[in-house]
Design a protein around this motif. Structure first.
Motif, PDB file in Angstrom:
ATOM      1  N   SER A 265      -1.373   8.214  -7.380  1.00 50.46           N
ATOM      2  CA  SER A 265      -1.955   8.187  -6.034  1.00 50.46           C
ATOM      3  C   SER A 265      -2.273   9.595  -5.549  1.00 50.46           C
ATOM      4  O   SER A 265      -1.499  10.537  -5.761  1.00 50.46           O
ATOM      5  CB  SER A 265      -0.995   7.515  -5.053  1.00 50.46           C
TER       6      SER A 265
ATOM      7  N   SER B 208      -0.402   8.837  -0.722  1.00 54.15           N
ATOM      8  CA  SER B 208       0.577   7.749  -0.709  1.00 54.15           C
ATOM      9  C   SER B 208       0.504   6.910   0.565  1.00 54.15           C
ATOM     10  O   SER B 208       0.926   5.745   0.569  1.00 54.15           O
ATOM     11  CB  SER B 208       1.998   8.312  -0.875  1.00 54.15           C
ATOM     12  N   LEU B 209      -0.042   7.478   1.655  1.00 55.16           N
ATOM     13  CA  LEU B 209      -0.169   6.707   2.891  1.00 55.16           C
ATOM     14  C   LEU B 209      -1.158   5.561   2.737  1.00 55.16           C
ATOM     15  O   LEU B 209      -1.019   4.516   3.380  1.00 55.16           O
ATOM     16  CB  LEU B 209      -0.603   7.621   4.044  1.00 55.16           C
TER      17      LEU B 209
ATOM     18  N   VAL C 161      -1.517   3.849  -0.013  1.00 57.09           N
ATOM     19  CA  VAL C 161      -0.745   2.823  -0.713  1.00 57.09           C
ATOM     20  C   VAL C 161       0.166   2.088   0.268  1.00 57.09           C
ATOM     21  O   VAL C 161       0.269   0.860   0.243  1.00 57.09           O
ATOM     22  CB  VAL C 161       0.095   3.446  -1.848  1.00 57.09           C
ATOM     23  N   LEU C 162       0.817   2.832   1.152  1.00 53.12           N
ATOM     24  CA  LEU C 162       1.694   2.219   2.157  1.00 53.12           C
ATOM     25  C   LEU C 162       0.910   1.281   3.056  1.00 53.12           C
ATOM     26  O   LEU C 162       1.333   0.143   3.306  1.00 53.12           O
ATOM     27  CB  LEU C 162       2.374   3.304   2.992  1.00 53.12           C
ATOM     28  N   GLY C 163      -0.240   1.739   3.545  1.00 50.27           N
ATOM     29  CA  GLY C 163      -1.064   0.890   4.389  1.00 50.27           C
ATOM     30  C   GLY C 163      -1.534  -0.355   3.664  1.00 50.27           C
ATOM     31  O   GLY C 163      -1.539  -1.458   4.231  1.00 50.27           O
TER      32      GLY C 163
ATOM     33  N   LEU D 272      -0.027  -1.866   1.182  1.00 53.86           N
ATOM     34  CA  LEU D 272       1.111  -2.764   0.983  1.00 53.86           C
ATOM     35  C   LEU D 272       1.419  -3.554   2.255  1.00 53.86           C
ATOM     36  O   LEU D 272       1.678  -4.765   2.198  1.00 53.86           O
ATOM     37  CB  LEU D 272       2.340  -1.967   0.558  1.00 53.86           C
ATOM     38  N   ILE D 273       1.391  -2.872   3.403  1.00 53.46           N
ATOM     39  CA  ILE D 273       1.702  -3.550   4.667  1.00 53.46           C
ATOM     40  C   ILE D 273       0.643  -4.604   4.990  1.00 53.46           C
ATOM     41  O   ILE D 273       0.962  -5.758   5.282  1.00 53.46           O
ATOM     42  CB  ILE D 273       1.802  -2.521   5.811  1.00 53.46           C
TER      43      ILE D 273
ATOM     44  N   GLU E  91      -5.973   4.699  -6.224  1.00 48.96           N
ATOM     45  CA  GLU E  91      -5.098   4.068  -5.227  1.00 48.96           C
ATOM     46  C   GLU E  91      -4.769   2.623  -5.611  1.00 48.96           C
ATOM     47  O   GLU E  91      -3.674   2.140  -5.332  1.00 48.96           O
ATOM     48  CB  GLU E  91      -5.745   4.122  -3.843  1.00 48.96           C
TER      49      GLU E  91
ATOM     50  N   THR F 194      -1.001   1.322  -6.178  1.00 51.45           N
ATOM     51  CA  THR F 194      -0.522   0.111  -5.497  1.00 51.45           C
ATOM     52  C   THR F 194      -0.002  -0.895  -6.510  1.00 51.45           C
ATOM     53  O   THR F 194       1.049  -1.527  -6.315  1.00 51.45           O
ATOM     54  CB  THR F 194      -1.649  -0.520  -4.666  1.00 51.45           C
TER      55      THR F 194
ATOM     56  N   ILE G  74       3.501  -0.046  -7.540  1.00 47.28           N
ATOM     57  CA  ILE G  74       4.550  -0.504  -6.615  1.00 47.28           C
ATOM     58  C   ILE G  74       4.864  -1.974  -6.864  1.00 47.28           C
ATOM     59  O   ILE G  74       6.026  -2.397  -6.879  1.00 47.28           O
ATOM     60  CB  ILE G  74       4.108  -0.299  -5.155  1.00 47.28           C
TER      61      ILE G  74
END
Length: 243
Positions: free
Chosen positions: A52, A55-56, A58-60, A62-63, A196, A200, A203
């Motif tokens: 990545s 990483s933000l 990827v976080l977004g 995932l959510i 990205e 993802t 994860i």
């Protein structure tokens, strides 16, 4: 779709070998092999995540993906499909497994189907290989993936049963569909999007390792699958604003 068909054949052959010779393997060896696959899967997922560039994103992904997955009910759908196949084809499921399957969809058959389906469908090779196969007919990447999936099927089927073989159905639909849409996807997906998406997917692979293979904590990994689509969409939106 040559590569996808080879992949399906590898899973069926490997799973069949695992079923026939699995009974001769002591239970402790099976559990150790599955644990080893869990550790490897988790490590591979971590390696993919490090690709990545932000990483933000990827976080977004995932959510948002988790919210969409829960709303759609992907995990429940996969479990229901596995239970339907179990009722239709499985003859050797014991009474304990049947009770678990009815209560939570966690019978050995469903667990094998879920683990194998998620593990075989998630990853950059599945996407890149399918695109390459669809565009040029070059199935080298999917041939490599087929070898890995074949050996994994032997280990999984010897422990998790016939459900592993039915994971070839999602593979055929998923990879075959990507191959058929390869030209459109190739013109849309850029290198940052793929990075990205790969992170993802890493994860999600870690989730499979922790939840389904190592059984450390139950995670509804299937409901995170939309994140694989959300991640490149976020990259596209950010690119519009030059971010």
């Amino acid at each position: 779709m040559t590569g996808t068909l080879i992949n399906v054949a590898a899973i069926l052959i490997g799973g069949t070998i695992g079923l026939f010779f699995g009974a001769r393997i002591p239970e402790r060896y099976k559990n150790t092999v599955i644990a080893g696959m869990g550790l490897f899967t988790t490590a591979l997922g971590l390696q993919m995540f490090f690709k990545s560039e932000n990483s933000l994103i990827v976080l977004g992904a995932l959510i948002i993906g988790a919210l969409l997955g829960e709303w759609i009910g992907i995990e429940d759908g996969l479990q229901a499909f596995g239970q339907m196949l179990e009722k239709r084809f499985s003859r050797d499921t014991d009474s304990t497994d049947e009770t678990e399957g009815k209560s939570g969809g966690n019978s050995k058959f469903v667990r094998g189907f879920m683990v194998a389906s998620l593990l075989f469908c998630i990853g950059p090779i599945a996407i890149l290989g399918s695109i390459q196969d669809g565009l040029t007919g070059d199935y080298k990447l999917l041939a490599v993936k087929s070898t890995l999936d074949g050996f994994a099927s032997i280990a999984f089927a010897s422990t998790l049963g016939v459900g592993v073989l039915f994971a070839s159905i999602p593979i055929l639909i998923y990879q075959g569909g990507v191959s058929l849409l390869a030209s459109q996807l190739n013109s849309i997906i850029t290198a940052p999007m793929m990075a990205e998406m790969t992170a993802t997917g890493g994860i999600l692979l870690m989730g499979v390792g922790v939840s389904n293979l190592l059984e450390i904590k139950k995670i509804r990994v299937g409901n995170f699958l939309p994140a694989l689509v959300v991640a490149p969409l976020i990259v596209w939106v950010l690119s519009l604003f030059k971010i």
